[in-house]
Scaffold this motif. Structure first.
Motif, mmCIF file in Angstrom:
data_model
loop_
_atom_site.group_PDB
_atom_site.id
_atom_site.type_symbol
_atom_site.label_atom_id
_atom_site.label_comp_id
_atom_site.label_asym_id
_atom_site.label_seq_id
_atom_site.Cartn_x
_atom_site.Cartn_y
_atom_site.Cartn_z
ATOM 1 N N MET A 138 0.806 -1.216 0.000
ATOM 2 C CA MET A 138 0.000 0.000 0.000
ATOM 3 C C MET A 138 0.841 1.269 0.000
ATOM 4 S SD MET A 138 -3.031 -1.300 2.478
ATOM 5 C CE MET A 138 -4.320 -0.184 1.966
ATOM 6 N N LEU A 139 1.775 1.398 0.937
ATOM 7 C CA LEU A 139 2.579 2.621 1.008
ATOM 8 C C LEU A 139 3.472 2.783 -0.212
ATOM 9 C CD1 LEU A 139 3.715 3.081 4.700
ATOM 10 C CD2 LEU A 139 2.274 4.579 3.348
ATOM 11 N N PHE A 140 4.046 1.687 -0.677
ATOM 12 C CA PHE A 140 4.909 1.740 -1.848
ATOM 13 C C PHE A 140 4.128 2.274 -3.051
ATOM 14 C CE2 PHE A 140 6.655 -0.248 -5.698
ATOM 15 C CZ PHE A 140 7.915 0.328 -5.693
ATOM 16 N N GLN A 141 2.933 1.718 -3.271
ATOM 17 C CA GLN A 141 2.113 2.169 -4.394
ATOM 18 C C GLN A 141 1.711 3.634 -4.239
ATOM 19 O OE1 GLN A 141 1.365 0.643 -7.271
ATOM 20 N NE2 GLN A 141 2.677 -1.022 -6.609
ATOM 21 N N GLU A 142 1.363 4.009 -3.011
ATOM 22 C CA GLU A 142 0.925 5.382 -2.773
ATOM 23 C C GLU A 142 2.068 6.375 -2.947
ATOM 24 O OE1 GLU A 142 -1.724 8.242 -2.392
ATOM 25 O OE2 GLU A 142 -2.290 6.132 -2.373
ATOM 26 N N MET A 143 3.264 6.011 -2.523
ATOM 27 C CA MET A 143 4.390 6.938 -2.583
ATOM 28 C C MET A 143 5.016 7.006 -3.977
ATOM 29 S SD MET A 143 4.157 8.262 0.274
ATOM 30 C CE MET A 143 5.585 9.284 0.513
ATOM 31 N N LYS A 144 4.666 6.083 -4.884
ATOM 32 C CA LYS A 144 5.167 6.168 -6.256
ATOM 33 C C LYS A 144 4.643 7.423 -6.938
ATOM 34 C CE LYS A 144 4.500 2.474 -8.735
ATOM 35 N NZ LYS A 144 4.388 1.163 -9.385
ATOM 36 N N SER A 145 3.448 7.809 -6.583
ATOM 37 C CA SER A 145 2.870 9.029 -7.143
ATOM 38 C C SER A 145 3.440 10.224 -6.399
ATOM 39 C CB SER A 145 1.344 8.995 -6.979
ATOM 40 O OG SER A 145 0.803 10.271 -7.267
ATOM 41 N N LYS A 146 3.966 11.180 -7.137
ATOM 42 C CA LYS A 146 4.565 12.366 -6.515
ATOM 43 C C LYS A 146 3.518 13.417 -6.154
ATOM 44 C CE LYS A 146 8.599 10.632 -7.010
ATOM 45 N NZ LYS A 146 9.086 9.840 -5.947
ATOM 46 N N HIS A 147 2.276 13.169 -6.517
ATOM 47 C CA HIS A 147 1.188 14.100 -6.228
ATOM 48 C C HIS A 147 0.954 14.192 -4.715
ATOM 49 C CE1 HIS A 147 -2.441 16.378 -6.942
ATOM 50 N NE2 HIS A 147 -3.131 15.529 -6.205
ATOM 51 N N ASP A 148 1.037 15.386 -4.166
ATOM 52 C CA ASP A 148 0.822 15.650 -2.731
ATOM 53 C C ASP A 148 1.749 14.824 -1.835
ATOM 54 O OD1 ASP A 148 -1.193 17.519 -3.201
ATOM 55 O OD2 ASP A 148 -2.777 15.996 -3.131
ATOM 56 N N SER A 149 2.987 14.630 -2.250
ATOM 57 C CA SER A 149 3.899 13.781 -1.472
ATOM 58 C C SER A 149 4.194 14.360 -0.092
ATOM 59 C CB SER A 149 5.187 13.513 -2.240
ATOM 60 O OG SER A 149 5.843 14.723 -2.549
ATOM 61 N N ALA A 150 4.310 15.664 0.038
ATOM 62 C CA ALA A 150 4.565 16.262 1.353
ATOM 63 C C ALA A 150 3.388 16.014 2.291
ATOM 64 C CB ALA A 150 4.835 17.760 1.223
ATOM 65 N N LEU A 151 2.185 16.112 1.773
ATOM 66 C CA LEU A 151 0.988 15.861 2.570
ATOM 67 C C LEU A 151 0.916 14.389 2.984
ATOM 68 C CD1 LEU A 151 -1.574 17.187 3.689
ATOM 69 C CD2 LEU A 151 -2.717 16.560 1.549
ATOM 70 N N LYS A 152 1.255 13.495 2.061
ATOM 71 C CA LYS A 152 1.256 12.057 2.361
ATOM 72 C C LYS A 152 2.261 11.740 3.469
ATOM 73 C CE LYS A 152 0.051 10.723 -2.333
ATOM 74 N NZ LYS A 152 0.536 10.104 -3.557
ATOM 75 N N VAL A 153 3.466 12.280 3.356
ATOM 76 C CA VAL A 153 4.491 12.038 4.372
ATOM 77 C C VAL A 153 4.062 12.642 5.708
ATOM 78 C CG1 VAL A 153 6.879 12.556 5.057
ATOM 79 C CG2 VAL A 153 6.376 11.800 2.729
ATOM 80 N N SER A 154 3.436 13.805 5.678
ATOM 81 C CA SER A 154 2.966 14.443 6.914
ATOM 82 C C SER A 154 1.924 13.579 7.627
ATOM 83 C CB SER A 154 2.361 15.816 6.613
ATOM 84 O OG SER A 154 3.322 16.678 6.087
ATOM 85 N N PHE A 155 0.947 13.086 6.877
ATOM 86 C CA PHE A 155 -0.081 12.247 7.484
ATOM 87 C C PHE A 155 0.475 10.905 7.939
ATOM 88 C CE2 PHE A 155 -3.263 15.135 5.670
ATOM 89 C CZ PHE A 155 -4.099 15.257 6.780
ATOM 90 N N MET A 156 1.417 10.352 7.190
ATOM 91 C CA MET A 156 2.034 9.104 7.603
ATOM 92 C C MET A 156 2.806 9.312 8.907
ATOM 93 S SD MET A 156 4.488 6.528 5.441
ATOM 94 C CE MET A 156 5.835 7.676 5.306
ATOM 95 N N THR A 157 3.550 10.398 9.003
ATOM 96 C CA THR A 157 4.291 10.719 10.218
ATOM 97 C C THR A 157 3.339 10.948 11.386
ATOM 98 O OG1 THR A 157 6.050 11.711 8.901
ATOM 99 C CG2 THR A 157 5.975 12.308 11.239
ATOM 100 N N PHE A 158 2.251 11.674 11.140
ATOM 101 C CA PHE A 158 1.248 11.904 12.172
ATOM 102 C C PHE A 158 0.669 10.576 12.665
ATOM 103 C CE2 PHE A 158 -3.258 12.503 13.283
ATOM 104 C CZ PHE A 158 -3.102 13.282 14.425
ATOM 105 N N GLY A 159 0.373 9.670 11.747
ATOM 106 C CA GLY A 159 -0.170 8.361 12.120
ATOM 107 C C GLY A 159 0.791 7.555 12.975
ATOM 108 N N VAL A 160 2.063 7.544 12.588
ATOM 109 C CA VAL A 160 3.072 6.821 13.368
ATOM 110 C C VAL A 160 3.197 7.428 14.765
ATOM 111 C CG1 VAL A 160 5.552 6.339 13.544
ATOM 112 C CG2 VAL A 160 4.363 5.969 11.380
ATOM 113 N N LEU A 161 3.224 8.755 14.846
ATOM 114 C CA LEU A 161 3.321 9.423 16.147
ATOM 115 C C LEU A 161 2.084 9.156 17.001
ATOM 116 C CD1 LEU A 161 4.924 12.830 15.094
ATOM 117 C CD2 LEU A 161 6.034 10.906 16.287
#
Length: 178
Positions: A138-161
């Motif tokens: 799931m994450l690999f497929q989602e991160m292949k797209s560069k669209h909104d990558s900063a937002l994706k990383v932010s939400f992923m980081t928020f989820g881990v925290l």
């Protein structure tokens, strides 16, 4: 990046552009999530206390709603018919109760020592499969797209925290489900 074709689908490398590839991708997603759902059921079924069993069942039910929405969206994107979508989602969702029933049935047949070994093994395989699906698929497929990558990383980081804080809080308060 690719643009839009005349039929409105993207021609970039993040998404399969050939309908057959999209359907194969959707089928693999349903298969992977069905297996994941089965292992979720096994994880629920091996819980030793009713409180933890109910908490885990409730959490997985909420999780299933989000996953069903995402998978439904993916199936619509792939051009699946309504009946195909219902069948795919039903297959994916029925696997959790099958896993629960199987785990409870197996655990009823075992002595306490073997029960601990089997329960730990099932939970370990379930966790490993969950991590594999999450990170490798799931994450690999989602991160292949560069669209909104900063937002994706932010939400992923928020989820881990959030999960880390929840785990620390849970352990700090001594509430271990016993």
């Amino acid at each position: 990046m690719g643009g839009y074709s005349k039929i409105g689908r993207t021609n970039n490398k993040e998404e399969p552009s050939v309908p057959g590839q999209q359907k194969k991708s959707a089928a693999m997603l349903i298969l992977a999530l069905s297996i994941h759902s089965f292992f979720e059921g096994l994880a629920i079924g091996v819980e030793s206390t009713q409180a933890v069993f109910l908490q885990l069942a409730a959490a997985i039910t909420v999780h299933k709603c989000v996953i069903a929405f995402a998978v439904g969206s993916r199936l619509i994107h792939c051009g699946k018919s309504t009946m195909d979508m219902i069948l795919c989602l039903a297959c994916m969702c029925i696997m959790t109760p099958i896993g629960v029933v199987l785990a409870i049935g197996i655990l009823e047949l075992l002595d306490s020592y073997t029960l601990l070994i089997v329960s730990g093994s099932i939970q370990g395989v379930s966790t490993g499969f969950f991590l594999y699906i999450t990170f490798a698929e799931m994450l690999f497929q989602e991160m292949k797209s560069k669209h909104d990558s900063a937002l994706k990383v932010s939400f992923m980081t928020f989820g881990v925290l959030l999960v880390t804080a929840s785990t620390i809080w849970h352990n700090w308060n001594g509430d271990h489900g016993h």
